[in-house]
Design an enzyme around this catalytic site. Structure first.
Site, PDB file in Angstrom:
ATOM      1  N   GLU A 205      73.092  90.627  25.832  1.00 17.32           N
ATOM      2  CA  GLU A 205      72.088  89.924  25.085  1.00 17.32           C
ATOM      3  C   GLU A 205      72.721  88.657  24.312  1.00 17.32           C
ATOM      4  O   GLU A 205      72.120  88.241  23.611  1.00 17.32           O
ATOM      5  CB  GLU A 205      71.226  90.677  24.200  1.00 17.32           C
ATOM      6  CG  GLU A 205      70.550  91.596  25.271  1.00 17.32           C
ATOM      7  CD  GLU A 205      69.547  92.589  24.619  1.00 17.32           C
ATOM      8  OE1 GLU A 205      69.467  92.423  23.297  1.00 17.32           O
ATOM      9  OE2 GLU A 205      68.930  93.374  25.268  1.00 17.32           O
ATOM     10  N   LYS A 338      57.005  94.738  25.421  1.00 17.45           N
ATOM     11  CA  LYS A 338      57.863  94.293  26.606  1.00 17.45           C
ATOM     12  C   LYS A 338      56.649  94.159  27.788  1.00 17.45           C
ATOM     13  O   LYS A 338      56.113  95.127  28.332  1.00 17.45           O
ATOM     14  CB  LYS A 338      58.761  95.113  26.979  1.00 17.45           C
ATOM     15  CG  LYS A 338      59.919  95.077  25.980  1.00 17.45           C
ATOM     16  CD  LYS A 338      60.771  96.192  26.128  1.00 17.45           C
ATOM     17  CE  LYS A 338      62.170  96.061  25.461  1.00 17.45           C
ATOM     18  NZ  LYS A 338      63.148  97.274  25.550  1.00 17.45           N
TER      19      LYS A 338
END
EC number: 4.2.1.11
Length: 428
Positions: A205, A338
């Site tokens: 990330e 999400k």
């Protein structure tokens, strides 16, 4: 003119080099909406099913041609002729077509790709930006970013147990200022790590992933970087953790291999967190307890829930049914959202609404396997979520979301809102 004339899916690559799905929805007017689906590294047990081929001769078994075929051969013919503006009806049609709780027939990746592409096509058709199409005229709050600048756990190949160490520029007056502050701390952290002889390679990330001496050293180098960048920790910048503790949970105990006493009970792990919260300006802890340790979640909520945002990710998996159970039991005070955990835009919006009605904060989140798709940036503004978690300040797959938020802020101009510290409205 918003009638769907074709739906087409293809296999593309995500930011980790794994296949994922991209879907295009075409309307009678000639308008097209396109969406790509992300994929997680650490996943909750009760997430909707991400359909993979399992063919070892292609992409190590991770291909998504089955999901592609499900879109092109099954879903498409069911949706052609429907109005793209009927988001709820389209999502319901796909759920009925799948017929399973976790979308295991068609695959949540297939269903989500279509769901998001439909929304994008409809927004284009009516001439509105995606955030305004989804959220209406009151969609104008830019989120406080939760920036993952140091990686461990499943997101990096190092000896740090905690998966994500994040900064939140809560003292900023606008999103663009928060982004600048975060970038400056990110670069300062690189300098601090270099000065200590640590590796400055980045994880999935975009955060740094050095082999530190302990989990606490990660907090120490971040505190040093905040000061080096000219900011005050606890005022300008707050800290946040994603422990991903389901990855550390085995046989009723938690194992933090790099601590002096690796094996911990739930109470001992909460003691560990409380000590960190007392020493550092930590405002948020995500997945502090394992997804199946509901007793542990109740304990941490009772002890830290008034001081710290306790975010349920693997715990709730963006599932309204599970979230309602958590609300009734008084566990956590925030939910991570999400899109691919649940699989449709409609169900995602339902989960957000349920959380807000219960006084839970909402954090719109990426996955470790991302693409250039920026839907989640628009979603964060559409629902006035207040917070977004979309990685570090490098890697185009992460920065794409930040840049989209800059465009939205610019477009909203004087009507844009940014709450900074006030997003933590349920902490007193």
């Amino acid at each position: 003119m918003s009638e769907i004339t074709d739906v087409y899916a293809r296999e593309i690559l995500d930011s980790r080099g794994n296949p994922t799905l991209e879907v295009e929805v075409f309307l009678e007017s000639g308008v097209m909406g396109r969406a790509a689906v992300p994929s997680g590294a650490s996943t909750g047990e009760r997430e909707a099913l991400e359909l993979r081929d399992g063919d070892a001769s292609r992409y190590l078994g991770k291909g998504v041609l089955k999901a592609v075929d499900n879109v092109n051969d099954i879903i498409a013919e069911q949706l052609i002729g429907m109005e793209a503006t009927d988001q709820v009806g389209i999502d319901r049609r796909m759920l009925e077509l799948d017929g399973t709780e976790y979308k295991s027939t068609l695959g949540a990746n297939a269903i989500l790709g279509v769901s998001l592409a439909v929304a994008k096509a409809a927004a284009e058709e009516v001439g509105l930006p995606l955030y305004q199409y989804i959220g209406g005229c009151n969609a104008r709050e830019l989120p406080l970013p939760m920036m993952n600048i140091l990686n461990g756990g499943a997101h990096a190949d190092n000896n740090v147990d905690i998966q994500e160490f994040m900064i939140m520029p809560a003292g900023a007056r606008s999103f663009s200022e928060a982004l600048r502050m975060g970038a400056e701390v990110f670069h300062a952290l690189k300098s601090v790590l270099k000065g200590k002889g640590y590796n400055t390679a980045v994880g999935d990330e975009g955060g740094f992933a050095p082999n530190l001496k302990s989990n606490e050293e990660a907090l120490e180098v971040i505190m040093e970087a905040i000061a080096k960048a000219g900011y005050k920790a606890g005022e300008d910048i707050l800290l946040a953790l994603d422990v991903a503790s389901s990855e550390l949970f085995k046989d009723g105990k938690y194992f933090l291999e790099n601590e002096a006493k690796p094996e911990k009970t739930a109470d001992e792990l909460i003691d560990f967190y409380e000590n960190l919260v007392n020493k550092y300006p930590i405002i948020s802890i995500e997945d502090g307890m394992a997804e199946n340790d509901w007793e542990g979640w109740k304990k941490i909520t009772d002890r830290l829930g008034k001081r710290v945002q306790l975010v349920g990710d693997d715990l709730f998996v963006t599932n309204t049914k599970i979230l309602k159970e958590g609300i009734s039991k008084g566990v956590a005070n925030s939910i991570l959202i999400k899109l691919n955990q649940i699989g449709t835009l409609t169900e995602t919006l339902d989960a957000i609404e349920t959380a807000k009605r219960a006084g839970y904060t909402t954090v719109i989140s990426h996955r470790s396997g991302e693409t250039e798709d920026t839907t989640l940036a628009d979603l964060a503004v559409a629902v006035n979520a207040g917070q977004i978690k979309t990685g570090s300040l490098c890697r185009t797959d992460r920065v794409a979301k930040y840049n989209q938020l800059l465009r939205i802020e610019d477009e909203l101009d004087v009507t844009a809102q940014f709450r900074g510290k006030d997003v933590f409205y349920n902490l007193r």
